[in-house]
Design a protein around this motif. Structure first.
Motif, PDB file in Angstrom:
ATOM      1  N   GLY A  78       0.840  -1.218   0.030  1.00  0.00           N
ATOM      2  CA  GLY A  78      -0.129   0.127   0.004  1.00  0.00           C
ATOM      3  C   GLY A  78       1.015   1.276   0.003  1.00  0.00           C
ATOM      4  N   LYS A  79       2.068   1.316  -0.496  1.00  0.00           N
ATOM      5  CA  LYS A  79       2.997   2.447  -0.662  1.00  0.00           C
ATOM      6  C   LYS A  79       3.102   2.661  -2.094  1.00  0.00           C
ATOM      7  CE  LYS A  79       3.582   2.871   4.023  1.00  0.00           C
ATOM      8  NZ  LYS A  79       3.208   4.101   4.436  1.00  0.00           N
ATOM      9  N   THR A  80       4.134   3.522  -2.551  1.00  0.00           N
ATOM     10  CA  THR A  80       4.617   3.944  -3.862  1.00  0.00           C
ATOM     11  C   THR A  80       6.020   3.736  -3.804  1.00  0.00           C
ATOM     12  OG1 THR A  80       4.473   6.170  -3.542  1.00  0.00           O
ATOM     13  CG2 THR A  80       2.550   5.355  -4.453  1.00  0.00           C
ATOM     14  N   ASP A  81       6.608   3.531  -5.058  1.00  0.00           N
ATOM     15  CA  ASP A  81       8.124   3.522  -5.430  1.00  0.00           C
ATOM     16  C   ASP A  81       8.505   2.661  -4.503  1.00  0.00           C
ATOM     17  OD1 ASP A  81       8.035   4.814  -7.760  1.00  0.00           O
ATOM     18  OD2 ASP A  81       8.328   6.697  -6.981  1.00  0.00           O
ATOM     19  N   ARG A  82       8.207   1.412  -4.141  1.00  0.00           N
ATOM     20  CA  ARG A  82       9.041   0.508  -3.178  1.00  0.00           C
ATOM     21  C   ARG A  82       9.808  -0.446  -4.092  1.00  0.00           C
ATOM     22  NH1 ARG A  82       9.727   3.584   0.992  1.00  0.00           N
ATOM     23  NH2 ARG A  82       7.925   4.474   1.784  1.00  0.00           N
ATOM     24  N   VAL A  83      11.074  -0.515  -4.045  1.00  0.00           N
ATOM     25  CA  VAL A  83      11.749  -1.657  -4.982  1.00  0.00           C
ATOM     26  C   VAL A  83      12.391  -2.894  -4.254  1.00  0.00           C
ATOM     27  CG1 VAL A  83      12.494   0.115  -6.639  1.00  0.00           C
ATOM     28  CG2 VAL A  83      14.087  -0.390  -4.838  1.00  0.00           C
ATOM     29  N   ALA A  84      12.474  -2.566  -2.606  1.00  0.00           N
ATOM     30  CA  ALA A  84      12.894  -3.641  -1.924  1.00  0.00           C
ATOM     31  C   ALA A  84      12.059  -3.686  -0.609  1.00  0.00           C
ATOM     32  CB  ALA A  84      14.342  -3.201  -1.647  1.00  0.00           C
ATOM     33  N   ILE A  85      11.937  -4.679  -0.097  1.00  0.00           N
ATOM     34  CA  ILE A  85      11.232  -5.110   1.125  1.00  0.00           C
ATOM     35  C   ILE A  85      12.192  -6.189   1.818  1.00  0.00           C
ATOM     36  CG2 ILE A  85       9.263  -6.089   2.327  1.00  0.00           C
ATOM     37  CD1 ILE A  85       7.812  -5.140  -0.351  1.00  0.00           C
ATOM     38  N   ALA A  86      12.305  -5.784   3.193  1.00  0.00           N
ATOM     39  CA  ALA A  86      13.177  -6.732   4.125  1.00  0.00           C
ATOM     40  C   ALA A  86      12.061  -7.357   5.077  1.00  0.00           C
ATOM     41  CB  ALA A  86      14.266  -6.023   4.647  1.00  0.00           C
ATOM     42  N   ILE A  87      12.012  -8.890   5.080  1.00  0.00           N
ATOM     43  CA  ILE A  87      11.207  -9.387   6.319  1.00  0.00           C
ATOM     44  C   ILE A  87      11.977  -9.687   7.387  1.00  0.00           C
ATOM     45  CG2 ILE A  87       9.740 -11.589   6.387  1.00  0.00           C
ATOM     46  CD1 ILE A  87       8.880  -9.786   4.099  1.00  0.00           C
ATOM     47  N   LEU A  88      11.327  -9.554   8.359  1.00  0.00           N
ATOM     48  CA  LEU A  88      12.041  -9.212   9.674  1.00  0.00           C
ATOM     49  C   LEU A  88      11.472 -10.463  10.732  1.00  0.00           C
ATOM     50  CD1 LEU A  88      11.983  -5.480  10.680  1.00  0.00           C
ATOM     51  CD2 LEU A  88      13.424  -6.695   9.053  1.00  0.00           C
ATOM     52  N   ASP A  89      10.938 -11.440  10.275  1.00  0.00           N
ATOM     53  CA  ASP A  89      10.262 -12.412  10.868  1.00  0.00           C
ATOM     54  C   ASP A  89      10.763 -13.728  10.384  1.00  0.00           C
ATOM     55  OD1 ASP A  89       8.403 -13.403  12.849  1.00  0.00           O
ATOM     56  OD2 ASP A  89       7.716 -14.251  11.160  1.00  0.00           O
ATOM     57  N   ASP A  90      11.249 -14.894  11.281  1.00  0.00           N
ATOM     58  CA  ASP A  90      11.628 -16.005  10.835  1.00  0.00           C
ATOM     59  C   ASP A  90      10.446 -16.866  10.022  1.00  0.00           C
ATOM     60  OD1 ASP A  90      14.382 -16.203  11.360  1.00  0.00           O
ATOM     61  OD2 ASP A  90      13.719 -16.477  13.555  1.00  0.00           O
ATOM     62  N   GLY A  91       9.464 -16.624  10.676  1.00  0.00           N
ATOM     63  CA  GLY A  91       8.346 -17.546  10.113  1.00  0.00           C
ATOM     64  C   GLY A  91       7.646 -16.959   8.612  1.00  0.00           C
ATOM     65  N   PHE A  92       7.734 -15.632   8.623  1.00  0.00           N
ATOM     66  CA  PHE A  92       7.310 -15.145   7.344  1.00  0.00           C
ATOM     67  C   PHE A  92       8.383 -15.292   6.122  1.00  0.00           C
ATOM     68  CE2 PHE A  92       4.371 -12.223   9.556  1.00  0.00           C
ATOM     69  CZ  PHE A  92       3.147 -12.387   8.618  1.00  0.00           C
ATOM     70  N   ALA A  93       9.673 -15.209   6.635  1.00  0.00           N
ATOM     71  CA  ALA A  93      10.761 -15.738   5.670  1.00  0.00           C
ATOM     72  C   ALA A  93      10.810 -17.203   5.484  1.00  0.00           C
ATOM     73  CB  ALA A  93      12.199 -15.483   6.550  1.00  0.00           C
ATOM     74  N   LYS A  94      10.596 -17.830   6.190  1.00  0.00           N
ATOM     75  CA  LYS A  94      10.378 -19.425   5.879  1.00  0.00           C
ATOM     76  C   LYS A  94       9.429 -19.773   4.954  1.00  0.00           C
ATOM     77  CE  LYS A  94      11.392 -22.049   9.355  1.00  0.00           C
ATOM     78  NZ  LYS A  94      10.986 -22.761  10.560  1.00  0.00           N
ATOM     79  N   LYS A  95       8.164 -18.919   4.902  1.00  0.00           N
ATOM     80  CA  LYS A  95       7.148 -19.072   4.069  1.00  0.00           C
ATOM     81  C   LYS A  95       7.282 -18.529   2.736  1.00  0.00           C
ATOM     82  CE  LYS A  95       2.776 -20.178   3.166  1.00  0.00           C
ATOM     83  NZ  LYS A  95       2.676 -21.324   2.730  1.00  0.00           N
ATOM     84  N   PHE A  96       8.090 -17.374   2.893  1.00  0.00           N
ATOM     85  CA  PHE A  96       8.399 -16.824   1.386  1.00  0.00           C
ATOM     86  C   PHE A  96       9.349 -17.657   0.761  1.00  0.00           C
ATOM     87  CE2 PHE A  96       7.290 -12.423   3.047  1.00  0.00           C
ATOM     88  CZ  PHE A  96       6.306 -12.241   1.986  1.00  0.00           C
ATOM     89  N   LYS A  97      10.300 -18.309   1.167  1.00  0.00           N
ATOM     90  CA  LYS A  97      11.286 -19.371   0.837  1.00  0.00           C
ATOM     91  C   LYS A  97      10.457 -20.469   0.005  1.00  0.00           C
ATOM     92  CE  LYS A  97      14.993 -18.288   3.788  1.00  0.00           C
ATOM     93  NZ  LYS A  97      15.987 -18.649   4.968  1.00  0.00           N
ATOM     94  N   THR A  98       9.383 -20.924   0.697  1.00  0.00           N
ATOM     95  CA  THR A  98       8.728 -21.980   0.042  1.00  0.00           C
ATOM     96  C   THR A  98       7.850 -21.448  -1.135  1.00  0.00           C
ATOM     97  OG1 THR A  98       7.011 -21.615   1.413  1.00  0.00           O
ATOM     98  CG2 THR A  98       8.610 -23.385   2.210  1.00  0.00           C
TER      99      THR A  98
END
Length: 101
Positions: A78-98
């Motif tokens: 819900g923002k504009t001009d975002r080219v990168a996003i860092a995930i700060l949570d292990d659970g979310f990171a694991k889900k993104f990897k899958t």
């Protein structure tokens, strides 16, 4: 509803305050060990891409260049001009990897 499930997950992570946006913030989160994973839009500028790629490699943070552009990534949080996003949570990171592998 997005056709790509990881875009919904970005929105969830953002609302749960488990991600950071903006180059400076992301770099700080990488350096301080908070970033578990970094997502880059496929149309990220050369300098930004190199800076984030180098930081991720140095600090051993997984980096994914997604097949979506900055507009799609920005809409997911819900923002504009975002080219990168860092995930700060292990659970979310694991889900993104899958979802992204």
């Amino acid at each position: 509803m997005h056709k790509k499930p990881y875009l919904n997950l970005i929105g969830l992570a953002y609302r749960a305050r488990k991600c950071s946006l903006g180059e400076e913030t992301i770099i700080r989160d990488i350096q301080e060990g908070r970033a578990k994973l970094v997502l880059l839009a496929n149309d990220t500028g050369k300098q930004t891409k190199k800076k984030l790629t180098d930081k991720c490699h140095f600090y051993n943070v997984p980096l994914y260049v997604v097949d979506d552009d900055r507009d799609t990534l920005s809409k997911a949080v819900g923002k504009t001009d975002r080219v990168a996003i860092a995930i700060l949570d292990d659970g979310f990171a694991k889900k993104f990897k899958t979802l992204l592998n």
